[in-house]
Scaffold this motif. Structure first.
Motif, PDB file in Angstrom:
ATOM      1  N   ARG A 274       0.684  10.440   9.638  1.00  0.00           N
ATOM      2  CA  ARG A 274       0.164  11.101   8.436  1.00  0.00           C
ATOM      3  C   ARG A 274       0.937  10.669   7.180  1.00  0.00           C
ATOM      4  O   ARG A 274       1.693  11.443   6.594  1.00  0.00           O
ATOM      5  CB  ARG A 274       0.193  12.621   8.598  1.00  0.00           C
ATOM      6  N   PRO A 275       0.747   9.434   6.755  1.00  0.00           N
ATOM      7  CA  PRO A 275       1.531   8.908   5.624  1.00  0.00           C
ATOM      8  C   PRO A 275       1.169   9.559   4.294  1.00  0.00           C
ATOM      9  O   PRO A 275       0.018   9.948   4.069  1.00  0.00           O
ATOM     10  CB  PRO A 275       1.153   7.427   5.614  1.00  0.00           C
ATOM     11  N   ASP A 276       2.156   9.652   3.433  1.00  0.00           N
ATOM     12  CA  ASP A 276       1.930  10.110   2.061  1.00  0.00           C
ATOM     13  C   ASP A 276       1.525   8.946   1.166  1.00  0.00           C
ATOM     14  O   ASP A 276       0.825   9.134   0.172  1.00  0.00           O
ATOM     15  CB  ASP A 276       3.211  10.747   1.503  1.00  0.00           C
ATOM     16  N   ILE A 277       2.006   7.748   1.512  1.00  0.00           N
ATOM     17  CA  ILE A 277       1.727   6.524   0.753  1.00  0.00           C
ATOM     18  C   ILE A 277       1.304   5.446   1.731  1.00  0.00           C
ATOM     19  O   ILE A 277       1.892   5.311   2.810  1.00  0.00           O
ATOM     20  CB  ILE A 277       2.981   6.067  -0.030  1.00  0.00           C
ATOM     21  N   VAL A 278       0.287   4.676   1.357  1.00  0.00           N
ATOM     22  CA  VAL A 278      -0.150   3.535   2.154  1.00  0.00           C
ATOM     23  C   VAL A 278      -0.189   2.316   1.243  1.00  0.00           C
ATOM     24  O   VAL A 278      -0.743   2.376   0.137  1.00  0.00           O
ATOM     25  CB  VAL A 278      -1.552   3.766   2.761  1.00  0.00           C
ATOM     26  N   ILE A 279       0.414   1.228   1.691  1.00  0.00           N
ATOM     27  CA  ILE A 279       0.336  -0.045   0.967  1.00  0.00           C
ATOM     28  C   ILE A 279      -0.335  -1.050   1.879  1.00  0.00           C
ATOM     29  O   ILE A 279       0.207  -1.399   2.938  1.00  0.00           O
ATOM     30  CB  ILE A 279       1.718  -0.530   0.506  1.00  0.00           C
ATOM     31  N   GLU A 280      -1.524  -1.495   1.499  1.00  0.00           N
ATOM     32  CA  GLU A 280      -2.312  -2.429   2.306  1.00  0.00           C
ATOM     33  C   GLU A 280      -2.004  -3.846   1.847  1.00  0.00           C
ATOM     34  O   GLU A 280      -2.219  -4.199   0.706  1.00  0.00           O
ATOM     35  CB  GLU A 280      -3.803  -2.125   2.129  1.00  0.00           C
TER      36      GLU A 280
END
Length: 349
Positions: free
Chosen positions: A235-241
């Protein structure tokens, strides 16, 4: 001098050849090239898929991930011979638009910017190059072996800068970041997450090997499988694709976690059909107050942030990102696929 040149939009046009020595203009530094990083953009240009020739020229010097040592400086310069420097890639448009006029040329609104080694101006892939003082950034001398990583670092420095600005829209106390892709951009994004004290998770296709080891060395957790499965578990708060793979990008946008901020940095190939539940995607974004945004390029502020981040990093960890080095005369080999490569660097000296 010797240089790596190409004809944009023409396949199989890469050459290492003699080109005229650079002319040094007012306010410009003359720099001896040390190294040049090769990335996906360079490969796209080499394959004839991208790029713009400089006006009036038949070939372009390739390369935008630079590192060099200052040879000569103009009178009164803040630089000195021997300084380790990186050249900024993008130049503001001549109009300029409102963003370029304020030093935010990475956010150019009219597309009239130029970019070294990409769009209408020669790059840094030569044994010597010139750069205006205001488009050069100094690096800590200890970074001579890894300073070529600054340009990709600026991409993620900008991404994190934008994420932190978005944080201010409401209360936000991020604890966990998921990075999709363990290439140079993904691993440097993970490094910046670690420097911010976050719980770092990186997703890539194959467990084991150097990528897994580098994530573990950061104190992070390495995942394989789908983005959806990894996100459900942490359950990430930030996602960097950072893959540019359409399926991965879509799953990153579909993460259902209230308030999650997703930054897309990977450039996808258009024309690939992907099934999308638009209703579900819209519902998650609206009801979760989530945010998805894209980020590309960088301005001087991000170069300065990136230089500071590199200076604070473990140099031995950064050295491991560079998995292959080639002399300039063998530069064309850098464009051959290397399954285990992270970053390929051409030594210009």
């Amino acid at each position: 001098m010797r240089a790596l040149t190409v004809v944009p939009m023409q396949k199989q046009s890469l050459l290492v050849e003699d080109v005229p020595d650079p002319n040094v203009g007012p306010g410009e530094l003359l720099v001896d090239g040390i190294s040049l990083g090769i990335c996906g953009t360079d490969r796209d240009i080499a394959q004839g898929n991208y790029g713009w020739l400089p006006p009036g020229k038949s070939r372009m010097v390739l390369g935008h991930e630079s590192l060099g040592r200052v040879k000569t400086v103009p009178a009164g310069s803040k630089f000195a011979p021997g300084d380790l420097v990186v050249g900024i890639v993008r130049r503001p448009d001549p109009v300029p638009c409102g963003a370029c006029a304020r030093g935010q040329w990475d956010m150019c609104r009219n597309g009239l910017y130029v970019e070294r080694g990409i769009k209408e101006i020669d790059g840094y892939g030569s044994t010597a190059w010139v750069v205006r003082e205001d488009f050069a950034v100094t690096l800590d001398p200890a970074l001579e072996k890894v300073g070529v990583l600054l340009e990709p670092m600026t991409v993620v420095a900008k991404a994190w800068d934008q994420i932190e600005k978005i944080n201010n829209r409401a209360w936000f106390d991020p604890r966990t970041v998921l990075v999709t892709g363990a290439g140079p951009i993904g691993l440097l994004a993970a490094l910046l997450g670690q420097q911010r004290g976050l719980d770092v998770h990186v997703l890539d296709r194959v467990r084991g090997g150097i990528k897994d080891e580098l994530v573990t060395a950061l104190g992070g957790t390495f995942h394989t499988g789908t983005t959806a499965a990894a996100a459900a578990a942490i359950r990430p708060d930030i996602v960097i694709e950072a893959t540019g793979a359409p399926a991965v990008a879509l799953q990153a946008m579909e993460i259902d976690n209230p308030g999650v901020i997703t930054c897309l940095t990977g450039v996808t190939t258009p024309g690939i059909d992907t099934e999308v539940d638009v209703g579900g995607l819209n519902r998650n974004i609206v009801l979760g107050n989530t945010l998805v945004f894209g980020s590309v390029n960088a301005n001087r502020h991000h170069y300065e942030q990136g230089a500071q981040a590199l200076a604070e990093a473990d140099v031995s960890w950064l050295e491991r990102l560079i998995t292959r080095r080639l002399p300039l005369e063998k530069a064309i080999e850098a464009f051959d696929p290397g399954g285990s490569d992270i970053k390929v660097v051409i030594d210009l000296a």
